[in-house]
Design a protein around this motif. Structure first.
Motif, PDB file in Angstrom:
ATOM      1  N   SER A 104      -8.300   8.148   0.775  1.00  0.00           N
ATOM      2  CA  SER A 104      -7.728   8.036   1.947  1.00  0.00           C
ATOM      3  C   SER A 104      -8.324   7.509   3.071  1.00  0.00           C
ATOM      4  O   SER A 104      -9.706   7.706   3.087  1.00  0.00           O
ATOM      5  N   CYS A 122       0.775  -1.236  -0.113  1.00  0.00           N
ATOM      6  CA  CYS A 122       0.069  -0.133   0.217  1.00  0.00           C
ATOM      7  C   CYS A 122       0.955   1.161  -0.108  1.00  0.00           C
ATOM      8  O   CYS A 122       2.196   1.204   0.265  1.00  0.00           O
ATOM      9  N   GLU A 180      -3.937   5.997   4.824  1.00  0.00           N
ATOM     10  CA  GLU A 180      -3.597   4.856   3.737  1.00  0.00           C
ATOM     11  C   GLU A 180      -4.380   5.472   2.371  1.00  0.00           C
ATOM     12  O   GLU A 180      -5.339   5.760   2.277  1.00  0.00           O
ATOM     13  N   ASN A 181      -3.617   5.588   1.508  1.00  0.00           N
ATOM     14  CA  ASN A 181      -3.918   6.155   0.093  1.00  0.00           C
ATOM     15  C   ASN A 181      -4.172   5.330  -1.170  1.00  0.00           C
ATOM     16  O   ASN A 181      -3.342   4.441  -1.077  1.00  0.00           O
ATOM     17  N   ARG A 182      -5.251   5.345  -1.681  1.00  0.00           N
ATOM     18  CA  ARG A 182      -5.281   4.552  -3.029  1.00  0.00           C
ATOM     19  C   ARG A 182      -5.275   5.556  -4.034  1.00  0.00           C
ATOM     20  O   ARG A 182      -5.833   6.648  -4.164  1.00  0.00           O
ATOM     21  N   HIS A 183      -4.697   5.377  -5.238  1.00  0.00           N
ATOM     22  CA  HIS A 183      -4.644   6.016  -6.234  1.00  0.00           C
ATOM     23  C   HIS A 183      -5.180   5.471  -7.755  1.00  0.00           C
ATOM     24  O   HIS A 183      -5.326   4.427  -7.667  1.00  0.00           O
ATOM     25  N   ARG A 184      -5.476   6.615  -8.488  1.00  0.00           N
ATOM     26  CA  ARG A 184      -6.108   5.931  -9.890  1.00  0.00           C
ATOM     27  C   ARG A 184      -5.444   6.940 -10.821  1.00  0.00           C
ATOM     28  O   ARG A 184      -5.809   8.346 -10.735  1.00  0.00           O
ATOM     29  N   ASP A 236      -7.160   8.822  -5.147  1.00  0.00           N
ATOM     30  CA  ASP A 236      -8.764   8.519  -5.078  1.00  0.00           C
ATOM     31  C   ASP A 236      -9.196   8.705  -3.842  1.00  0.00           C
ATOM     32  O   ASP A 236     -10.367   9.428  -3.569  1.00  0.00           O
TER      33      ASP A 236
END
Length: 373
Positions: free
Chosen positions: A217, A185, A206-210, A215
């Motif tokens: 956090s 992650c 915690e970060n999700r990207h697109r 996208d």
């Protein structure tokens, strides 16, 4: 200390400057924004909007004459403008600190000098550097050293030939070739450090990207407590080594094996820290006001699990305003729009924060609202 109703200066007129201005107003301060865009989000809510380039000496002089202290909302503001202003008024963070974050080559060297782990990399400054790049760096990502953000100025490359082509496509400008890492992650730590050297961290996100753009956090990050603590310590060490005063964000990779690596830093509040407005005792923007004005740092504790969803221009179908009914009907959700006018794919237009008694419920509600849009 600088007390209300002093005039504070902001270089940059985007959404981060807007949220700083709103926080400053709530504390009784006035704000002058310098930004060339006549429709800038921060300029729209500021007391004064100087519509000029960041190097415009007349505008900088007006900022220096009318503001007690000046800060910035993005890392690509000319460091020389900050240095010039510093000879006339208080400037936090300093131009020299911002300059390190503006150049990936300097940034990587700085992290290494602080004994912080980074992904294996090589500096690419000419075609022959790309041709001779070490084989262990492939597959890799070629990143322009300056003026890259949100996935811009980055190209995935599988071998030296692709690296040479990508280097040319990026304008033959200095780059960093970074080995692609198998990631568990990505996380980030937003910290604040005062002029007195006292630092404080917000809870790790915690970060999700697109497509290279943040996208979602999730806070608190779903990582081992000792790893989250290590990320906070590394971010505070970065601020200390830079002799930094202000709000600083440090982004990290967490590898599949659980190793923590520094990715990059931003000398300002951060997209992944938007959640602090609705879920922390003190927001990152109030903290920016506090560090700029020499006030004691605010309490950074998390009041509730929270998820932040970025709203990009893609949600505006055919330029039409989205139907906010479900968002506004959810009592756990807060809608923040940046007043940017025309929407475009990939453009950050706003965000939603969702709080809940449990992290699982916050994630479920946020993802449902995201899908509805």
């Amino acid at each position: 200390m600088i007390f209300p109703d002093a005039m504070l200066g902001m270089l940059g007129g985007g959404q981060l400057g807007r949220m700083f201005t709103l926080a400053a107003h709530s504390m009784g301060y006035r704000v002058t924004v310098l930004d060339p865009d006549p429709l800038s989000p921060a300029g729209a809510v500021a007391d004064v909007h100087l519509k000029a380039a960041y190097q415009d000496r007349e505008a900088l002089q007006q900022l220096a004459d009318t503001c007690v202290a000046v800060t910035t909302e993005f890392e690509n503001v000319p460091a020389d403008s900050l240095r010039w202003l510093a000879s006339h008024c208080t400037v936090r963070p300093a131009g020299d600190a911002v300059a390190v974050a503006q150049d990936r080559i300097r940034e990587k060297a700085f992290f290494t000098s602080c004994n912080l782990g980074v992904a294996p990399y090589a500096v690419i400054e000419c075609d022959s550097d790309a041709a001779k790049a070490p084989a262990h760096l492939f597959p890799g990502i070629l990143k322009r050293a300056r003026f890259g953000y949100d996935g811009k100025g980055q190209v995935r490359v599988a071998n030296a030939d692709e690296a040479r082509k990508a280097f040319k496509d990026l304008g033959n400008e200095s780059c960093v070739l970074e080995q692609r890492i198998a990631l568990k992650c990505e996380i980030s730590a937003v910290v604040a450090r005062g002029a007195d050297g006292i630092g404080r961290s917000f809870p790790v996100s915690e970060n999700r990207h697109r497509n290279g753009i943040l996208d979602i956090s999730i806070i608190p990050a779903r990582v081992a407590p000792e790893l989250a603590k290590k990320a906070e310590e590394w971010a505070l060490r970065t601020a200390e080594k830079l002799n930094y005063c202000g709000v600083l964000a440090v982004e990290f990779f967490v590898t599949e094996s659980g190793e923590l690596l520094v990715n990059e830093m931003a000398p300002r509040p951060h997209n992944s820290g938007h959640y602090t407005i609705d879920a922390c005792m003190t927001s990152q923007y109030e903290q920016q006001v506090r560090t700029l004005c020499g006030l004691p740092l605010g309490d950074t504790r998390l009041m509730s699990p929270v998820v932040m969803v970025n709203l990009l221009g893609d949600v505006w179908r055919n330029g039409q305003e989205p139907d906010w009914t479900k968002v506004l009907a959810d009592p756990s959700a807060k809608l923040h729009l940046y007043d940017k006018g025309k929407a475009a794919p990939g453009r950050k237009m706003g965000h939603i924060t969702v709080t809940a008694p449990t992290l699982e419920e916050a994630i479920r509600r946020a993802e449902a609202l995201h899908a509805a849009l």
